[in-house]
Design an enzyme around this catalytic site. Sequence first.
Site, PDB file in Angstrom:
ATOM      1  N   GLU A 260       0.861  -1.180   0.000  1.00 14.25           N
ATOM      2  CA  GLU A 260       0.000   0.000   0.000  1.00 14.25           C
ATOM      3  C   GLU A 260       0.899   1.231   0.000  1.00 14.25           C
ATOM      4  OE1 GLU A 260      -1.178   0.155   4.654  1.00 14.25           O
ATOM      5  OE2 GLU A 260      -1.885  -1.602   3.577  1.00 14.25           O
ATOM      6  N   LYS A 262       2.695   4.552   1.258  1.00 15.41           N
ATOM      7  CA  LYS A 262       3.112   5.109   2.549  1.00 15.41           C
ATOM      8  C   LYS A 262       2.782   6.588   2.515  1.00 15.41           C
ATOM      9  CE  LYS A 262       7.037   5.532   5.700  1.00 15.41           C
ATOM     10  NZ  LYS A 262       6.119   6.152   6.632  1.00 15.41           N
ATOM     11  N   ARG A 267       0.828   9.065  12.043  1.00 12.64           N
ATOM     12  CA  ARG A 267       0.189   7.806  12.407  1.00 12.64           C
ATOM     13  C   ARG A 267      -0.736   7.992  13.605  1.00 12.64           C
ATOM     14  NH1 ARG A 267       2.762   2.192  12.538  1.00 12.64           N
ATOM     15  NH2 ARG A 267       0.926   0.862  12.794  1.00 12.64           N
ATOM     16  N   ARG A 287       1.040   7.677  17.907  1.00 10.79           N
ATOM     17  CA  ARG A 287       1.664   6.347  17.868  1.00 10.79           C
ATOM     18  C   ARG A 287       2.377   6.005  19.165  1.00 10.79           C
ATOM     19  NH1 ARG A 287       6.793   5.990  13.969  1.00 10.79           N
ATOM     20  NH2 ARG A 287       7.715   4.885  15.711  1.00 10.79           N
ATOM     21  N   LYS A 441       9.067  -0.776   5.095  1.00 14.92           N
ATOM     22  CA  LYS A 441       8.747   0.483   4.426  1.00 14.92           C
ATOM     23  C   LYS A 441       9.812   0.740   3.376  1.00 14.92           C
ATOM     24  CE  LYS A 441      10.654   2.907   8.400  1.00 14.92           C
ATOM     25  NZ  LYS A 441      10.307   3.703   9.576  1.00 14.92           N
TER      26      LYS A 441
END
Lengths: 590, 347
Positions: A260, A262, A267, A287, A441
């Site tokens: 998906e 980034k 977050r 987060r 990532k």
Amino acid sequence: MNRFAALLDRLAYEPRRNAKLRIMAEYFRQTPDPERGFALAALTGALTFRHAKPSLVRGLIEERADPVLFGLSWDYVGDMAETVALMWPAHPPASPRGQEAEARPGDGEAAHPGTEEPPHPCLPPAAERGRAVPTLSEVVSGLASASKSDLPALIAGWLDVLDETGRWALLKLITGELRIGVSARLAKTAVASLGGVDPDEVEHLWHGLTPPYEPLFAWVEGRGPKPETADPTPFRPPMLAHPLEEGDFAKLDPRDFLAEWKWDGIRLQAVAGRDAHGHLQRRIYSRTGEDVSRAFPDLIGALDFEGAVDGELVIVRDGRVQSFNVLQQRLNRKSVTPKLLAEYPAHLRAYDILAEGGEDLRALPFAERRRRLEALVARLNEPRIDLSPQVPFTTWEELAAARADPASVGAGEDAEAIEGCMLKRADSPYVPGRPKGLWFKWKRDPYLVDAVLMYAARGSGKRSSYYSDYTFGVWRDGPDGEELVPVGKAYFGFTDEELLRLDRFIRNHTVNRFGPVREVEYGPDRGLVLEVAFEGLQRSTRHKSGLAMRFPRIHRIRWDKPPREADRIEALERILARGEAEVFPLKEVP
Amino acid sequence: MTLVCADILKLTPEGLFCPLGPFHIDPTRPVQRALVTHGHSDHARPGHGAVMATRETLRIMAARCQDGFARTTQVASLREPMRIGEVTVTFLPAGHVLGSAQIALEAGGCRVVVSGDYKRDPDPTCLPFELVPCDVFITEATFGLPVFRHPDARGEVRKLLDSVALFPERAHLVGAYALGKAQRVMALLREEGYDRPIYLHGALERLTQLYREEGVPLGETRKVAAADRKSLGGAIVLCPPSALQDLWSRRFPDPVTAFASGWMRVRARARQKGVELPLVVSDHADWDDLCRTIRETGAGEVWVTHGQEDALVHWCRTQGLRARPLHMLGYGDEGENDPSPGKGEEG
Ligand SMILES: [Zn+2]
Ligand SMILES: [Zn+2]
């Protein structure tokens, strides 16, 4: 306090995670309530004292030590609390009563025979008599309840009776920076280990508990019931991804992964659940578990579900995700006004679901959770909450092409807010922390600029005796010709060896000192060029250049490059112009 | 008076120089005639024409620099004034390492004392520091900041023994400088009643043997053989500080790394070196002892050779003393030099 100080001291020197766990577990086992509970609060960062500030500690030492010697010592040690702990006068000034004056052992002055009893060897020195070392509980309650004007004397009194390690621990507690390599998670894991409890269970209860956590200890030790999770909206520690390295592709099979985008946002964890009265409670966590609900009243209102959703906070205007620059403008505002809400509407781009209707979904494979999330988002039908779309690919080459040009694979106008790809194993459970091999990532390439080193400051913690924080500048036309203007600061991106070499360079090329900061030599033919990587630029009034970098870090050290060949401010202006095109319509906003 | 004192000692590129001799003291480059305070390699360099030092220091230099570290050597007896050129020279114990001496120079009613490196704490491996009243005192400042207060070394060695008791299955690697510190740690361990063999890295053997021959009892020591390393759980192993980070240290089963040095008082220093058990044991005067010694010599003028000169010079001036930092380059390359990057380190 001595026991707590010894605990911090041992933890500070112990590099191994498992040994740290053992040390903490041993401490919790041997230390009674409420002492251990306050220690747990200190280790998890749950203690803050309104009035006890570093400046107060500084004031105390400045009353007792020569300011020049304190300054030199601080510069050398690099840590204020430790400096004060080390140089605090060992013996407080003699009592004004005078009668208590006595020969110290080793002074070689015999007491007058027959006139005085020699001091009993077991007695503490006169100054300490009658003043016991405080317990941690006494320190915590003292710091919490003392008035601002009483604090200095209270703290000085403790420092007088504590030893060097005790003083260090006390000052670390006061200044709120333990820096002993223990995360809140690790401390909770140690508590869980007392009774073989799953650390996630402790985590789950955590937000409903307060220091000194007596019910928690009673439960893990099997002496009491499990504390009620009165909190219908608990925080669940997030799962994090590893950066993907070039070599990883050879080891990974694209068929195992889902991809998906980034997003270049923040977050968040959005949680909603029913309390004892059946009312729906909603919360938004950062987060790190900080409750940030109040900053996002627009988004809070949209959380019409029972469960926990993991996603990215983005600003969406006219159906288009805005760049981080725009989001930053909303985050920078202190008060949340209706105007702000209208101009910077918050959206949640959802990518995972951790719980739904009281059911914990974290053990399910990601692909399964994704289906549950898709269903939830569809059911909600709420414009502020949408799905982070998946990126179709069958080979790594296809994914590389998509990452290079997100617009080509359906990202459309949102492409500007994409900073790369996320790769998640389709079968991965949701594991708190940064588990290996599950999520990756793969970031877009950063921007690069050649800048000239101008100032260096000492780092903190482990690096406190190295000059490891660097301020760098680029060239511009000044009133007196070419000049360097600072554009940013970086304190990572180099290896340990490079740090040594940078540190040596700074020490050998210092032209000015300002406390822990040194100005180094720089000019067209003298100085050091740093290749700096960064993720983006924004306007800023805090910097002389009017620019601020995001995530700047040292990419390469150009020992070879003459400073005159470093970049000019115009290069940065061009990068900024690209990002600003989308900000422009709102230029009139104050 | 100061004029005369200034004639006795000058600073030259080679180091401290007495034109009345003429000779240098602890020169950092080869010279005709050198007087050497002690055997640490930054003070005792090879390549001079003639060297005068205590008998022990000459032995140490010969052992470290191979033969021919100087064309000729001459033993200086402690406390015996000697006439060299137009100046009277006396060597006196400095309490730093075996054979270490201060050097007192007298001419025209003025006395200058070059302390070399020194400490005031008791040390079973060398003679204690002897105070010499003087007009000009030339001091080191290795630990010249008020954050440096050395605790009782015996307590630090007990910390090591406590850790051995706590982790009887783990080898305890103790980084200690080869000349002085290693032997002092061994002697302190024996004073605390530790009677098991102490294991030595090969680099520490020669000087340890020399200490023993000079009558310093150190108990049984054994060289660590490569094959032994796996079986040394529970043992105390001394090694040069540099070996702590070497491959050498990784062959031990789950070792505890300790480091005996005055620098261990500052946490960041210990952590940079990955030290888990810092032992604050120093062969240099701490801040309080530097200040006390300066006061006790009665000197009106103080020169600071190396270390944290700025702070000590500042303190002297607040006490109404004339003080001058010499910023001497080349010192602090052995023993307890500043381990911060940017300064050399030999280990
Ligand atoms: Zn020395
Ligand atoms: Zn020295």
